[in-house]
Design a protein around this motif. Sequence first.
Motif, short mmCIF file in Angstrom:
data_model
loop_
_atom_site.label_atom_id
_atom_site.label_comp_id
_atom_site.label_asym_id
_atom_site.label_seq_id
_atom_site.Cartn_x
_atom_site.Cartn_y
_atom_site.Cartn_z
N ALA A 16 0.78 -1.16 -0.09
CA ALA A 16 -0.40 0.09 0.49
C ALA A 16 1.08 1.08 -0.16
O ALA A 16 0.63 2.23 -0.73
CB ALA A 16 -0.69 -0.36 0.81
N SER A 17 2.45 1.48 0.89
CA SER A 17 3.02 2.78 0.63
C SER A 17 3.48 2.27 -0.33
O SER A 17 4.15 3.49 -0.89
CB SER A 17 4.12 2.35 2.24
N TYR A 18 3.57 1.80 -1.05
CA TYR A 18 4.42 1.55 -2.27
C TYR A 18 3.72 1.98 -3.58
O TYR A 18 4.29 3.27 -4.76
CB TYR A 18 5.75 0.25 -2.39
N TYR A 19 2.26 1.97 -3.57
CA TYR A 19 1.64 1.79 -3.94
C TYR A 19 0.97 3.80 -4.31
O TYR A 19 1.48 4.13 -5.13
CB TYR A 19 -0.05 1.76 -4.34
N LEU A 20 1.03 3.95 -3.33
CA LEU A 20 0.58 5.41 -3.34
C LEU A 20 2.14 6.31 -3.98
O LEU A 20 1.43 7.38 -4.47
CB LEU A 20 0.23 5.81 -1.36
N LEU A 21 2.91 5.57 -3.34
CA LEU A 21 4.45 6.60 -3.92
C LEU A 21 4.77 6.33 -5.20
O LEU A 21 4.39 7.42 -5.66
CB LEU A 21 5.73 6.34 -3.48
N HIS A 22 4.23 5.69 -5.79
CA HIS A 22 4.15 5.12 -7.31
C HIS A 22 2.88 5.71 -7.71
O HIS A 22 3.66 6.20 -8.16
CB HIS A 22 4.27 3.41 -7.19
N ILE A 23 2.08 5.86 -7.37
CA ILE A 23 0.76 6.66 -8.19
C ILE A 23 1.62 8.16 -8.01
O ILE A 23 1.49 9.38 -9.11
CB ILE A 23 -0.01 6.66 -7.04
N SER A 24 1.62 9.15 -6.74
CA SER A 24 2.66 10.16 -6.89
C SER A 24 3.57 10.35 -7.72
O SER A 24 3.54 11.54 -8.73
CB SER A 24 2.67 10.21 -5.62
N VAL A 25 4.97 9.55 -8.75
CA VAL A 25 5.71 9.53 -9.26
C VAL A 25 4.91 9.49 -10.70
O VAL A 25 5.02 10.42 -11.14
CB VAL A 25 7.02 8.79 -8.78
N LEU A 41 -3.64 11.29 -14.53
CA LEU A 41 -3.86 11.05 -13.24
C LEU A 41 -4.82 9.24 -13.74
O LEU A 41 -4.13 8.49 -12.97
CB LEU A 41 -5.90 11.80 -13.00
N THR A 42 -5.06 9.45 -15.10
CA THR A 42 -5.57 8.31 -15.22
C THR A 42 -4.19 7.16 -15.35
O THR A 42 -4.71 5.97 -15.22
CB THR A 42 -6.37 8.57 -16.62
N LEU A 43 -3.18 7.64 -15.85
CA LEU A 43 -2.32 7.03 -16.42
C LEU A 43 -1.18 6.75 -15.32
O LEU A 43 -1.38 5.05 -14.69
CB LEU A 43 -0.77 7.96 -17.39
N SER A 44 -1.69 7.23 -14.03
CA SER A 44 -0.73 7.21 -12.76
C SER A 44 -1.68 6.04 -11.89
O SER A 44 -1.17 6.04 -11.09
CB SER A 44 -0.94 8.53 -12.01
N LEU A 45 -2.88 6.14 -12.12
CA LEU A 45 -3.64 5.13 -11.41
C LEU A 45 -4.18 3.72 -12.30
O LEU A 45 -3.80 2.70 -11.11
CB LEU A 45 -5.58 5.29 -11.28
N LEU A 46 -3.43 3.62 -13.43
CA LEU A 46 -3.67 2.28 -13.97
C LEU A 46 -2.33 1.48 -13.96
O LEU A 46 -1.94 0.16 -12.87
CB LEU A 46 -3.76 2.38 -15.83
#
Length: 78
Positions: A16-25, A41-46
Amino acid sequence: MANIVRNNLTTLKKTASYYLLHISVAAAVAYAVTGQLWMALTLSLLEPSVQAVAFFFHEKFWERRQRRQQATPAAALV
């Protein structure tokens, strides 16, 4: 399902923490490249969503590998 969560709580928290970091980057990079907030936003969530699942199984693989190595007697390695 609850048993899976209970047995893998640390890995799930790390995921989960990696997921949030990855979405931000990913959002920052996608916005820098496209200049479009909706596209970023679309790309950063997919992409990070797929990566988060892959990361979970990657962690499980390495945990299993480490357990096998610890179970192998030192004499067998020589």
